[in-house]
Design a protein around this motif. Structure first.
Motif, PDB file in Angstrom:
ATOM      1  N   HIS A 111     -11.751  -5.425  -3.724  1.00 12.33           N
ATOM      2  CA  HIS A 111     -12.409  -4.899  -4.904  1.00 12.33           C
ATOM      3  C   HIS A 111     -11.772  -3.817  -5.795  1.00 12.33           C
ATOM      4  N   GLY A 112     -10.758  -3.284  -4.999  1.00 12.77           N
ATOM      5  CA  GLY A 112     -10.310  -1.951  -5.710  1.00 12.77           C
ATOM      6  C   GLY A 112     -11.204  -0.498  -5.603  1.00 12.77           C
ATOM      7  N   ILE A 113     -10.749   0.438  -6.008  1.00 19.95           N
ATOM      8  CA  ILE A 113     -11.809   1.706  -5.798  1.00 19.95           C
ATOM      9  C   ILE A 113     -11.187   2.514  -7.058  1.00 19.95           C
ATOM     10  N   SER A 114     -11.741   3.212  -7.712  1.00 22.54           N
ATOM     11  CA  SER A 114     -11.329   4.107  -8.664  1.00 22.54           C
ATOM     12  C   SER A 114      -9.912   3.329  -9.593  1.00 22.54           C
ATOM     13  N   PHE A 140      -6.830  -6.566  -4.697  1.00 23.60           N
ATOM     14  CA  PHE A 140      -5.820  -7.673  -4.184  1.00 23.60           C
ATOM     15  C   PHE A 140      -6.178  -9.018  -3.983  1.00 23.60           C
ATOM     16  N   ARG A 141      -5.738  -9.919  -4.636  1.00 20.67           N
ATOM     17  CA  ARG A 141      -6.151 -11.281  -4.558  1.00 20.67           C
ATOM     18  C   ARG A 141      -5.747 -11.975  -3.370  1.00 20.67           C
ATOM     19  N   LYS A 142      -6.389 -12.792  -3.089  1.00 24.51           N
ATOM     20  CA  LYS A 142      -5.990 -13.841  -1.730  1.00 24.51           C
ATOM     21  C   LYS A 142      -4.434 -14.318  -1.812  1.00 24.51           C
ATOM     22  N   ARG A 157     -13.302   1.827   8.926  1.00 23.70           N
ATOM     23  CA  ARG A 157     -13.882   0.908   9.612  1.00 23.70           C
ATOM     24  C   ARG A 157     -13.014  -0.597   8.843  1.00 23.70           C
ATOM     25  N   PRO A 158     -12.923  -1.393   9.497  1.00 28.00           N
ATOM     26  CA  PRO A 158     -12.192  -2.486   9.348  1.00 28.00           C
ATOM     27  C   PRO A 158     -12.928  -3.270   7.781  1.00 28.00           C
ATOM     28  N   ASP A 159     -13.967  -3.477   7.864  1.00 21.03           N
ATOM     29  CA  ASP A 159     -14.886  -4.101   6.773  1.00 21.03           C
ATOM     30  C   ASP A 159     -14.827  -3.235   5.325  1.00 21.03           C
ATOM     31  N   TYR A 160     -14.637  -2.142   5.723  1.00 24.23           N
ATOM     32  CA  TYR A 160     -14.517  -0.969   4.635  1.00 24.23           C
ATOM     33  C   TYR A 160     -13.157  -1.183   3.885  1.00 24.23           C
ATOM     34  N   VAL A 161     -12.085  -1.384   4.783  1.00 20.83           N
ATOM     35  CA  VAL A 161     -10.663  -1.437   4.303  1.00 20.83           C
ATOM     36  C   VAL A 161     -10.607  -2.786   3.484  1.00 20.83           C
ATOM     37  N   CYS A 215       0.761  -1.360   0.061  1.00 21.52           N
ATOM     38  CA  CYS A 215       0.076   0.206  -0.081  1.00 21.52           C
ATOM     39  C   CYS A 215       0.743   1.153   0.040  1.00 21.52           C
ATOM     40  N   SER A 216       1.970   1.339   0.500  1.00 19.03           N
ATOM     41  CA  SER A 216       2.856   2.442   0.830  1.00 19.03           C
ATOM     42  C   SER A 216       3.220   3.142  -0.477  1.00 19.03           C
ATOM     43  N   ASP A 217       3.353   2.665  -1.487  1.00 17.48           N
ATOM     44  CA  ASP A 217       3.685   3.295  -2.876  1.00 17.48           C
ATOM     45  C   ASP A 217       2.699   4.369  -3.218  1.00 17.48           C
TER      46      ASP A 217
END
Ligand code: HEC
Length: 128
Positions: A99-102, A107-109, A89-93, A55-57
């Protein structure tokens, strides 16, 4: 063979001179003391390491594309840097990561396991 040894000897001498010269440039208090142990590296939690890897990139600096997009999205009403948010919230993260956003990818399992995602969600939404 003899010439080679001589040249190598000279190279070592040059290195030694350089090392002394460079060492001489730094003030005494910045030089590592030969007797003291190296300073302990700051430890990063397991969840922090997952964040660093995936995520940090985009999210760890204000100039990251994720931070810029979130700055625009919330018009500065929320911190642009994810790790500074306290409303997530954890569920939102988990939803966003799977699913990605914009233009944030999903990210796959096989990349981030469910267990790692749980850590990540708890890391970004610690109080929920
Ligand atoms: C390629 C860049 C990129 C990467 C990598 C990335 N993101 Fe994002 N992320 C974005 C962008 C861009 C947005 C903003 C999307 C929008 O406009 O709604 C975003 C938004 C989010 C949001 C939504 C915040 C909100 O308030 O809506 C969360 C949560 C999030 N990312 C978590 C993560 C996590 C956790 C990771 C690592 C697993 C990650 N992101 C990796 C680019 C990225």
């Amino acid at each position: 063979m003899k010439g080679f040894r001589l040249r190598r000897g000279r190279a070592v001498a040059v290195c030694a001179v350089l090392a002394v010269a460079l060492g001489g440039c730094s003030p005494l208090w910045q030089r590592p003391s030969p007797n003291s142990a190296p300073p302990a590296a700051p430890t990063r939690s397991a969840s922090g390491k997952i964040f660093d890897k995936w995520c940090s990139d985009c999210h760890s600096t204000a100039e990251g594309p994720g931070s810029l997009a979130l700055q625009r999205k919330y018009r500065g009403n929320l911190p642009a840097i994810l790790e500074q948010r306290s409303d997530l919230r954890p569920d939102y993260v988990k939803l966003v990561v799977r699913h990605g956003i914009s233009f944030m990818p999903s990210f796959r399992k096989t990349e981030i396991s469910d267990a790692d995602l749980a850590l990540l969600a708890a890391y970004l939404a610690p109080s929920q």
